[in-house]
Design an enzyme around this catalytic site. Sequence first.
Site, PDB file in Angstrom:
ATOM      1  N   ASN A  65      39.893  42.330  38.713  1.00 45.38           N
ATOM      2  CA  ASN A  65      40.270  42.167  40.111  1.00 45.38           C
ATOM      3  C   ASN A  65      40.131  40.713  40.541  1.00 45.38           C
ATOM      4  O   ASN A  65      41.003  40.155  41.217  1.00 45.38           O
ATOM      5  CB  ASN A  65      39.377  43.029  41.021  1.00 45.38           C
ATOM      6  CG  ASN A  65      39.559  44.513  40.814  1.00 45.38           C
ATOM      7  OD1 ASN A  65      40.582  44.958  40.296  1.00 45.38           O
ATOM      8  ND2 ASN A  65      38.570  45.290  41.227  1.00 45.38           N
ATOM      9  N   GLY A 293      34.263  42.426  47.469  1.00 42.06           N
ATOM     10  CA  GLY A 293      33.399  41.462  46.782  1.00 42.06           C
ATOM     11  C   GLY A 293      34.128  40.740  45.660  1.00 42.06           C
ATOM     12  O   GLY A 293      33.923  39.540  45.435  1.00 42.06           O
ATOM     13  N   ASP A 294      34.994  41.475  44.959  1.00 34.64           N
ATOM     14  CA  ASP A 294      35.793  40.852  43.894  1.00 34.64           C
ATOM     15  C   ASP A 294      36.747  39.820  44.477  1.00 34.64           C
ATOM     16  O   ASP A 294      36.995  38.765  43.881  1.00 34.64           O
ATOM     17  CB  ASP A 294      36.589  41.913  43.134  1.00 34.64           C
ATOM     18  CG  ASP A 294      35.706  42.983  42.520  1.00 34.64           C
ATOM     19  OD1 ASP A 294      34.526  42.693  42.256  1.00 34.64           O
ATOM     20  OD2 ASP A 294      36.203  44.103  42.310  1.00 34.64           O
ATOM     21  N   ALA A 295      37.300  40.136  45.647  1.00 32.26           N
ATOM     22  CA  ALA A 295      38.231  39.213  46.303  1.00 32.26           C
ATOM     23  C   ALA A 295      37.499  37.953  46.765  1.00 32.26           C
ATOM     24  O   ALA A 295      38.027  36.835  46.627  1.00 32.26           O
ATOM     25  CB  ALA A 295      38.912  39.901  47.484  1.00 32.26           C
ATOM     26  N   ALA A 298      37.029  35.882  43.833  1.00 33.03           N
ATOM     27  CA  ALA A 298      38.308  35.303  43.402  1.00 33.03           C
ATOM     28  C   ALA A 298      38.637  34.038  44.188  1.00 33.03           C
ATOM     29  O   ALA A 298      38.988  33.002  43.615  1.00 33.03           O
ATOM     30  CB  ALA A 298      39.430  36.331  43.579  1.00 33.03           C
TER      31      ALA A 298
END
Length: 341
Positions: A65, A293-295, A298
Amino acid sequence: MSSFKLVCLGNPLLDIQVDVGKDYLEKYELKDNDAILAAEKHLPIYKEILEMKGVKLVAGGAAQNTARGAQYLLPENSVAYFGSVGKDLYAEKLTEANKSVGLTTRYMYQDDFATGKCAALIYKNNRSLVTDLAAANHFKPSHLQKPENWAVVEGASVFYIGGFHLTVSPEAIELLGKHAADNNKIFILNFSAPFIPIAFKDALDKVLKYVDIVVCNETEIASYGESHGIESKDLDEIAKSILSLPKANTKRDRVVVFTQGTGPTHYLTAQSIKTYPVKKLESDKIADTNGAGDAFAAGFTAGLVEGKSIEESIKIGQWLASLSIQEVGPSYPFPKQSYSA
């Protein structure tokens, strides 16, 4: 030399997302916001939810992600993602989904294991993740050492490791960490879930010496404090204990960045603590918090790849997380949007 600037390592999964009621979570003794590895009792979930109304299949896995999100912001062919999958339709779907957003995958293919999957059970604005790693559990460092793959490693300037990979191959993380330390490259580790610092404490402790930047959320850093016998419950104090650990690359000071949902993001160095408030989003704009959280990771990582300061990278991470939660699943809007301060 490879053109890829960012190398990500993690556990590629096919996310199976569906809305459920509180009773379904209780049936399997699952918490509203948690991420666990599937036990035997959880295995029926995958078949059950595939038959539910509104089910959605999405290319997932936390680090994948993040890799997709970083590529969303960076020039074409900037990000290469490593992980292990089966030789099946699900792996083809993952590859296609990544190609559609310009992400290059360097999968290790397994003959004897199916592609891993994650049940993303959405209850109101919460999500409970249950993961069956399958093929993702069989990644080997030898895949990184293939000449065509090691060329990608040598060409990269930033490395991002999903903490879930500590359950699979700490040796692969160490291999990349040593390369980063020896060549003064940025090495980022996301704790990824509260159980990682507890159940995989030894593996985490072994790789932390290579880590320049720790990324986590408030529950993950709290669990680190618990597993390491830190008496203080103050999250900044726990972060300071991480900052003080030995470090392989002495040319870079270690940094800890932790998020707190809609609370302020904290950025700690040995010299200072800074906080960055999160711009609140109207509740009617929030579609799905899965992958927020992944975003953040990123956007934060993409900023560092572009040479921006950690402060600016945090703001990019917050902005991309805000975009992501307005979409269903850990995804990003198209046509692409660009960050502006």
